[in-house]
Write a protein that holds these residues in place. Structure first.
Motif, mmCIF file in Angstrom:
data_model
loop_
_atom_site.group_PDB
_atom_site.id
_atom_site.type_symbol
_atom_site.label_atom_id
_atom_site.label_comp_id
_atom_site.label_asym_id
_atom_site.label_seq_id
_atom_site.Cartn_x
_atom_site.Cartn_y
_atom_site.Cartn_z
ATOM 1 N N PHE A 165 0.647 -1.130 0.181
ATOM 2 C CA PHE A 165 0.401 0.721 0.231
ATOM 3 C C PHE A 165 0.633 1.390 -0.101
ATOM 4 C CE2 PHE A 165 -2.290 3.231 2.299
ATOM 5 C CZ PHE A 165 -3.042 3.569 1.543
ATOM 6 N N THR A 166 1.830 1.116 0.499
ATOM 7 C CA THR A 166 2.451 2.466 0.688
ATOM 8 C C THR A 166 3.811 2.648 -0.634
ATOM 9 O OG1 THR A 166 3.669 2.449 3.097
ATOM 10 C CG2 THR A 166 4.946 3.038 1.594
ATOM 11 N N SER A 168 2.133 1.849 -3.360
ATOM 12 C CA SER A 168 1.166 1.782 -4.364
ATOM 13 C C SER A 168 0.806 3.521 -3.870
ATOM 14 C CB SER A 168 -0.119 0.840 -4.367
ATOM 15 O OG SER A 168 0.016 0.108 -3.960
ATOM 16 N N SER A 169 1.388 4.031 -3.263
ATOM 17 C CA SER A 169 0.389 5.540 -2.955
ATOM 18 C C SER A 169 2.145 6.385 -2.723
ATOM 19 C CB SER A 169 -0.317 5.750 -2.218
ATOM 20 O OG SER A 169 -0.416 4.773 -0.155
ATOM 21 N N ALA A 172 3.059 10.056 -4.555
ATOM 22 C CA ALA A 172 1.897 11.033 -2.953
ATOM 23 C C ALA A 172 2.817 11.542 -1.870
ATOM 24 C CB ALA A 172 0.873 11.080 -3.272
ATOM 25 N N LEU A 173 3.062 10.497 -1.147
ATOM 26 C CA LEU A 173 3.816 10.170 -0.301
ATOM 27 C C LEU A 173 5.465 11.137 -0.026
ATOM 28 C CD1 LEU A 173 3.342 6.726 1.169
ATOM 29 C CD2 LEU A 173 1.434 8.993 1.684
ATOM 30 N N MET A 174 6.008 10.639 -1.176
ATOM 31 C CA MET A 174 7.202 11.504 -1.332
ATOM 32 C C MET A 174 7.117 12.935 -1.203
ATOM 33 S SD MET A 174 10.119 8.430 -3.319
ATOM 34 C CE MET A 174 8.557 8.062 -4.904
ATOM 35 N N ILE A 176 4.610 14.855 -0.361
ATOM 36 C CA ILE A 176 4.158 15.532 0.593
ATOM 37 C C ILE A 176 5.244 15.617 1.706
ATOM 38 C CG2 ILE A 176 2.164 14.777 2.860
ATOM 39 C CD1 ILE A 176 0.576 13.372 1.176
ATOM 40 N N ALA A 177 5.932 14.395 2.038
ATOM 41 C CA ALA A 177 7.499 15.031 2.494
ATOM 42 C C ALA A 177 7.692 15.788 1.958
ATOM 43 C CB ALA A 177 8.284 13.545 2.586
ATOM 44 N N PHE A 181 7.177 18.553 4.413
ATOM 45 C CA PHE A 181 8.906 18.449 5.545
ATOM 46 C C PHE A 181 10.011 18.669 5.251
ATOM 47 C CE2 PHE A 181 5.174 14.999 6.626
ATOM 48 C CZ PHE A 181 4.596 16.135 7.770
ATOM 49 N N ASN A 183 11.452 17.351 2.897
ATOM 50 C CA ASN A 183 12.232 15.974 3.078
ATOM 51 C C ASN A 183 12.493 15.010 1.632
ATOM 52 O OD1 ASN A 183 13.553 13.888 3.760
ATOM 53 N ND2 ASN A 183 12.923 13.215 5.488
ATOM 54 N N ILE A 185 13.052 12.100 0.056
ATOM 55 C CA ILE A 185 13.469 11.529 0.951
ATOM 56 C C ILE A 185 12.970 10.727 -1.060
ATOM 57 C CG2 ILE A 185 11.201 10.682 1.317
ATOM 58 C CD1 ILE A 185 12.048 9.397 3.417
ATOM 59 N N VAL A 190 12.142 5.308 1.590
ATOM 60 C CA VAL A 190 10.616 4.756 2.218
ATOM 61 C C VAL A 190 10.811 3.663 2.931
ATOM 62 C CG1 VAL A 190 8.556 4.314 1.096
ATOM 63 C CG2 VAL A 190 9.361 6.875 0.217
ATOM 64 N N GLN A 193 12.269 3.883 5.852
ATOM 65 C CA GLN A 193 11.362 4.357 7.064
ATOM 66 C C GLN A 193 10.752 2.986 7.415
ATOM 67 O OE1 GLN A 193 10.256 6.913 8.554
ATOM 68 N NE2 GLN A 193 11.009 8.021 7.535
ATOM 69 N N VAL A 194 10.045 2.160 6.351
ATOM 70 C CA VAL A 194 9.154 1.121 5.813
ATOM 71 C C VAL A 194 9.614 -0.122 7.635
ATOM 72 C CG1 VAL A 194 9.255 -0.135 4.269
ATOM 73 C CG2 VAL A 194 6.867 0.398 5.664
ATOM 74 N N PHE B 153 3.763 11.184 10.450
ATOM 75 C CA PHE B 153 2.932 11.261 8.678
ATOM 76 C C PHE B 153 3.650 10.358 8.359
ATOM 77 C CE2 PHE B 153 4.539 10.869 4.811
ATOM 78 C CZ PHE B 153 3.768 11.101 3.854
ATOM 79 N N TRP B 154 4.417 9.284 8.518
ATOM 80 C CA TRP B 154 4.649 7.972 7.930
ATOM 81 C C TRP B 154 4.089 7.429 8.245
ATOM 82 C CZ3 TRP B 154 7.117 7.650 3.111
ATOM 83 C CH2 TRP B 154 7.789 8.241 2.667
ATOM 84 N N PHE B 158 1.484 4.232 6.768
ATOM 85 C CA PHE B 158 1.518 2.575 7.584
ATOM 86 C C PHE B 158 0.773 1.919 7.846
ATOM 87 C CE2 PHE B 158 7.063 3.549 7.324
ATOM 88 C CZ PHE B 158 6.615 4.368 6.411
#
Lengths: 206, 206
Positions: A165-166, A168-169, A172-174, A176-177, A181, A183, A185, A190, A193-194, B153-154, B158
């Motif tokens: 899921f992370t 897949s999106s 979008a997440l990168m 926002i980061a 923030f 950042n 990344i 990512v 991070q996970v 956020f991350w 998740f």
DNA sequence: GTCTATAACTAGATAGAC
DNA sequence: GTCTATCTAGTTATAGAC
């Protein structure tokens, strides 16, 4: 560059972005700059094209992953869960050498395979590449032998979900980061991070 | 039972099962046993129907969830992460009283919304129901104040992924649990399985 | 192997009778 | 509000010329 590869590259990009259902053969052949009929000539059907796109990655990834996980299982010391999950990093990032944005694309495709396509892709992957899962289960069991088979089953699915899921999106997440923030990344970031998240989740008290 | 509700019920079931892209208006109206034109008469378009299906659930869920989370935030004691996540259980399970298989359907739809439909549903939900996320973030912050905004956020993403992905495939997972482990688990059981996992993930050392 | 042309079908949406 | 009939545009897939 052959027509077949042009189609595979275009299909991969569009499938990752818009899903299998959401992508038409016309979009694929037009991005690939080949004739519409070429898909059916080279692959037979859209379903076979989907399998071919995934197989190209699995054939690249699965030997590297297997050797990394077998290494962990054969070492005498008990590995930590973080070590087990970290075994995925190098093989996954190696997909970037093989293909531009290979890591992101592959993980996004994997996510699509679980939600689009009513499970046909999940079936295809688990029957065609059973070693990947078996080696992974064995490695986790070595790191955390107290975990029952059923809890292991649940937690590996939770982990799969988190990753897939992370990814897949991840675009979008990168974004926002980067915006919220400052950042900048990348996909490796990512993944890093996970790992603590899923390692802690799998290791949670029952 | 009104035509409008027959359409909503049929659409909900099919969307949860086969995704938004994978379900045609013809399938919906034929399951609902109403005329094809009725969808456009009552909802205007397929996109508006999708919003209506989700709103029906969000309007039911969001006040219960809000009050549960506000309760946690206003209590003097510091809550644990497990308490925060557990606040979701009762409101989610209450959807079963409101609609048959309400909990499963809603969570599956939520999962679809993140992968189908190129993010339009995610946009709709976050702009129409911003309180849900804000309250949740506040509750997690109260339980774990050391977590930086970025790590929060991350980890919330998740967590979202774990839940949503698990629920998208919850039917398949419950089948496997029943066959391989003789464990006849229901959706509440799956939710209780996942809480320790996500709570440990969010609480992981950075 | 690659093309054009088209078959055969499905999609969402709508006009207009009732 | 509900129906039939139909429109327009899209889909996968294929036959047959080059």
């Amino acid at each position: 560059m052959s027509t077949k590869n042009k189609i595979l590259d275009a299909a991969e990009k569009l499938f990752a972005d818009k899903g299998f259902n959401g992508t038409s053969l016309r979009e694929i052949t037009s991005l690939a700059e080949v004739n519409l009929a070429a898909v059916n000539y080279h692959f037979g059907s859209k379903k076979e094209l989907i399998k071919a796109v995934m197989s190209r990655y699995m054939d690249e990834l699965s030997p590297r992953l297997e050797s990394a996980l077998v290494n962990i299982c054969q070492s005498t010391a008990q590995p930590s869960l973080t070590e087990v999950f970290s075994a995925f990093v190098e093989p996954l990032l190696a997909l970037n050498d093989f293909q531009e944005h290979g890591t992101t694309n592959f993980l996004q495709l994997l996510g699509r395979g679980y939600t689009d396509s009513q499970g046909f892709l999940r079936w295809f992957l688990t029957t065609s590449y059973p070693n990947v899962i078996d080696n992974f289960v064995e490695a986790v069991h070595k790191a955390y032998p107290e975990l029952s088979a059923e809890d292991m089953f649940w937690r590996l699915h939770f982990t799969m979900g988190t990753i897939v899921f992370t990814m897949s999106s991840s675009d979008a997440l990168m974004d926002i980061a980067r915006n919220d923030f400052s950042n900048d990344i990348d996909i490796g970031g990512v993944i890093r991070q996970v790992i603590p998240y899923v390692a802690a989740g799998v290791a949670a008290p029952v």
